[in-house]
Scaffold this active site. Structure first.
Site, mmCIF file in Angstrom:
data_model
loop_
_atom_site.group_PDB
_atom_site.id
_atom_site.type_symbol
_atom_site.label_atom_id
_atom_site.label_comp_id
_atom_site.label_asym_id
_atom_site.label_seq_id
_atom_site.Cartn_x
_atom_site.Cartn_y
_atom_site.Cartn_z
ATOM 1 N N SER A 1 0.823 -1.204 0.000
ATOM 2 C CA SER A 1 0.000 0.000 0.000
ATOM 3 C C SER A 1 0.856 1.253 0.000
ATOM 4 O O SER A 1 0.329 2.364 -0.097
ATOM 5 C CB SER A 1 -0.920 0.016 1.233
ATOM 6 O OG SER A 1 -0.160 -0.016 2.424
ATOM 7 N N HIS B 1 -3.509 -3.861 -5.011
ATOM 8 C CA HIS B 1 -3.716 -3.232 -3.711
ATOM 9 C C HIS B 1 -5.159 -3.434 -3.257
ATOM 10 O O HIS B 1 -6.078 -2.780 -3.749
ATOM 11 C CB HIS B 1 -3.372 -1.741 -3.775
ATOM 12 C CG HIS B 1 -3.576 -1.027 -2.484
ATOM 13 N ND1 HIS B 1 -3.989 0.287 -2.418
ATOM 14 C CD2 HIS B 1 -3.455 -1.446 -1.187
ATOM 15 C CE1 HIS B 1 -4.093 0.646 -1.149
ATOM 16 N NE2 HIS B 1 -3.786 -0.388 -0.393
ATOM 17 N N ASN C 1 -4.893 6.212 -1.475
ATOM 18 C CA ASN C 1 -4.053 6.691 -0.374
ATOM 19 C C ASN C 1 -3.375 8.021 -0.708
ATOM 20 O O ASN C 1 -3.082 8.814 0.190
ATOM 21 C CB ASN C 1 -3.004 5.645 -0.012
ATOM 22 C CG ASN C 1 -3.589 4.508 0.807
ATOM 23 O OD1 ASN C 1 -4.710 4.595 1.296
ATOM 24 N ND2 ASN C 1 -2.842 3.428 0.944
ATOM 25 N N GLU D 1 -7.100 -1.832 -6.502
ATOM 26 C CA GLU D 1 -6.263 -1.042 -7.400
ATOM 27 C C GLU D 1 -5.230 -1.972 -8.025
ATOM 28 O O GLU D 1 -4.470 -2.635 -7.308
ATOM 29 C CB GLU D 1 -5.538 0.073 -6.636
ATOM 30 C CG GLU D 1 -6.438 1.181 -6.123
ATOM 31 C CD GLU D 1 -5.679 2.232 -5.336
ATOM 32 O OE1 GLU D 1 -6.046 3.418 -5.446
ATOM 33 O OE2 GLU D 1 -4.721 1.872 -4.618
#
Length: 738
Positions: free
Chosen positions: A451, A472, A522, A484
């Protein structure tokens, strides 16, 4: 008025159709007309204008043919009945009046089925959703199969709508008001056995016996040996709640309170569902239908429905692999690491019938992961959404292995794709890649669930970098729908095709994003975390910050989110982004997070975060005194301010949205739709706003830029809007293509 609406809507249906029948066939079988729906070139039947026009013609023929005593409506598709109405028809409506006309036309067709002098049987295999279930409800008898894919639902509320073809009127009459409201307000799916118990269907049969059983039922209805569908006798309480004014006042009063508490007034569809159902129960079918059509039109014209439909179309697009179907989809997946993420990845893979090799370094780690999967599936068994037999077949798909197993390597040689979910240290990732490359075949894929670490760095020493890709997942993996997929510069398209294909088969909503720090979700979350710390350090109560963002529409506040994700993980995300984003991470002294972690304050998992999580105390009730003590010197250094709720919301959401816009500008995501999908399903951006890009389109890019420039002037350059949105503000063009 309803008649006029139905006529105008039917005219639109007729104008859109025409020509020879293409969507259905009619066979005569010993006095029964078998109407087989089969939209050409489509995996699923939907209620398109063409299909509905052809269906009306078929029904007219049935009514006129003296040799036909009954009819059966069945699907020609192998695993679905009717998946619902074609949403594109609604998109073509320019006004609320046009959408109301469309609903009235649908009601007219359903009324015609119900009033047909000859019995009509709905033979359901696979999903009967929305308009599909409304067709079935209008039939005189409903038969469903025990197929795993058979489910019945009215999910229109998820699109900001209500069942518009008589569903709000017939469903309460068929299953009772309480069960009907529960279905309509949640959009939940009902399995065949439960549907039989609640009276939603009259019989459940084996899929292979559906056609002959439905034909037999139709003949029985025609000769009187089988009775038409009829609701089970109401209890006294049901009679009181449905048939009396005081009872309905109690029923709908309680439902309205529950809806208000759950939706916070952000979603207009649930109150409308209650309103029109109440009209029908009090004043009858005709009045209820008029109210239903009018409310459907009003809802279709709302910005909330447009936003939710945008998400629906985005999700649909994400089910298509942009790289095409892989030559040979993987049938065995290895997962390295049986921790929280690894076990979750193993679970979502195994429940789709794919063999999983779950490996941990030791027996204790493996047992923890296997227990997590068993516990998760066990909860579904308790809720009766899964049978013990099916649970056991899923568990059998997971092959547990450890370093102590001498033959673990022989198992992994069979894997077509291996997902590593080992600790976030680059040296460990390099070791795993080297080990797997020596073991796996030349075409096998190594996927990292990192991540924070760039994929290019993970693959920098790989012998076959074209086979390395990022996948991810979001925690908890069995609940969070987003995945992702991250190719680095040397990842091949064949590798991407396999990774996306696996994600889709796992039931994930997949977006492909660029290999940059934080990837997409993120990367957008980092500046918002920084702003949360800035707001807290400037004097806002963390609880007030939480409540403000929940009021904006997020499912949880940012302070609770940090505790849930882990303050240590949050700290790593922030540090990972600071160098790359520069001023976009400004506004707070983020050393505060390091101080918390250094003191062992890491969130819910350590029972000590921004909130205290002591035994016997519900988490989130009290702020952690140790955290407040560490916060005090940071507050002393920062200028203190009292912020209005809207100021908090604009600052927090603005930081997230700004970074999302920059991700589109810089090619991190491929489209506004991908950006909206990632934000909604990855972090819980309010669905009724449609995602950050739909939100900017709704308020206008120019207005958004004005707001952000005011914030930048007051608080710093981290708020300054990017060039992309400024260009859209000047041109007036929306971010989403029209």
């Amino acid at each position: 008025r309803l008649g006029g609406r139905a006529h105008r809507g039917a005219a639109r249906l007729s104008a859109a159709a025409g020509g020879a029948a293409k969507n259905l066939t009619v066979e005569h079988k010993e006095g029964v007309a078998l109407i087989r729906l089969d939209a050409p070139g489509e995996k699923m039947n939907t209620l398109t204008t063409a299909l509905m026009t052809e269906f009306q013609e078929a029904l007219s023929a049935v009514e006129k043919d003296a040799g036909v005593k009954a009819a059966v409506v069945i699907s020609g598709k192998p695993d679905n009945f009717i998946a619902g109405a074609d949403i594109k028809m609604l998109a073509a409506c320019k006004t609320a009046e046009e959408a109301a006309d469309l609903a009235a036309a649908g009601q007219k067709i359903m009324d015609r089925i119900e009033k047909c002098a000859k019995p009509v049987v709905a033979a359901i295999n696979g999903p009967a959703m929305g308009g599909g279930l409304e067709v079935a409800l209008a039939c005189h008898y409903r038969m469903a199969t025990s197929h795993a894919k058979t489910q019945l639902s009215v999910p229109e509320v998820m699109l900001g709508l209500l069942p518009g073809a008589g569903g709000t009127q017939r469903l309460p009459r068929v299953v009772g008001a309480q069960a009907a409201l529960d279905m309509m307000l949640t959009g939940k799916s009902i399995k065949p056995d439960k549907a039989k118990k609640m009276g939603l269907v009259d019989a459940v049969v084996d899929p292979h016996a559906l056609e002959r059983s439905a034909l037999a039922a139709a003949r029985g209805l025609a000769d009187g040996s089988v009775k038409k569908s009829k609701r089970k006798k109401r209890s006294y309480l049901e009679w009181f709640l449905e048939a009396t004014g005081p009872g309905r006042a109690v029923l709908f009063g309680q439902a309205e309170k529950a809806v208000k508490a759950k939706t916070k007034g952000k979603y207009p569809a649930p109150p409308k569902i209650l309103e029109v159902a109440k009209v029908g129960m009090a004043e009858g079918h005709a009045a209820g239908s008029r109210a239903e059509a009018k409310a459907f039109g009003e809802l279709a014209a709302t910005k909330e429905s447009a936003a939710l439909r945008g998400i629906f179309f985005g999700q649909t697009a994400c089910r298509k692999n942009p790289y095409g179907a892989p030559a040979k989809p993987v049938d065995t997946v290895g997962v390295l690491g049986a921790g929280l993420m690894g076990a979750g990845i193993a679970q979502v893979t195994a429940v789709k019938g794919i063999t999983v090799l779950l490996k941990d370094t030791n027996a204790a780690g493996l047992a923890r992961g296997e227990q997590q999967i068993a516990d998760s599936l066990g909860k579904k068994v308790k809720r009766k959404s899964l049978s013990p037999f099916v649970r056991d077949t899923y568990l059998a798909k997971v092959v547990g292995l450890t370093d102590a197993d001498a033959n673990w390597e022989s198992f992994f040689k069979k894997a077509g794709l291996v997902v590593e979910a080992v600790p976030e240290e680059l040296s460990i990732k390099h070791k795993v890649v080297a080990q797997m490359e020596a073991l796996l075949g030349p075409e096998a894929i190594i996927a990292s669930n990192t991540s924070t670490l760039p994929l290019a760095h993970i693959a920098q020493h790989a012998q076959r970098p074209q086979n390395v890709v990022g996948m991810h997942y979001f925690s908890p993996v069995d609940q969070m729908p987003l995945l992702e997929v991250i190719p680095h510069a040397k990842t091949s398209e064949a590798t991407c095709a396999q990774a996306v294909d696996l994600g889709i088969r796992q039931g994930k909503t997949v977006i492909v994003v660029k290999d940059v720090p934080g990837f997409y979700v993120n990367r957008c979350l980092g500046p918002m975390i920084a702003e949360a710390m800035a707001i807290v350090q400037s004097g806002t109560d963390p609880v007030a910050l939480n409540e403000a963002m929940k009021g904006f529409g997020f499912p949880v506040g940012p302070i609770t989110l940090a505790d849930e994700v882990g303050i240590d993980v949050t700290m790593h995300v922030v540090h990972n982004l600071t160098e790359d984003l520069g001023v976009r991470m400004a506004g707070a002294d983020l050393q505060f997070l390091d101080d918390l972690v250094a003191k062992g304050i890491r969130g819910k998992k350590t029972s000590s975060g921004f909130f205290s999580y002591e035994k016997g105390q519900k988490g989130g009730k009290a702020l952690n005194p140790e955290m407040l003590a560490l916060l005090a010197p940071y507050k002393a250094k920062a200028a203190q301010a009292t912020l209005a709720t809207q100021d908090i919301q604009y600052r927090m959401a603005g930081r997230f949205i700004n970074e999302a816009l920059l991700c589109l500008q810089d090619g991190v995501i491929k489209s506004p739709s991908d950006g909206d999908i990632g934000a909604v399903f990855g972090i819980g951006f309010p669905p009724f706003l449609g995602g950050p890009f739909r939100y900017v389109d709704t308020i206008g890019a120019s207005a958004y830029c004005d707001r952000m420039n005011r914030l930048a002037d007051a608080h710093g350059e981290q708020f300054r809007p990017c060039q992309l949105v400024m260009d859209h503000g000047k041109s007036g063009k929306p971010l989403h293509p029209a």
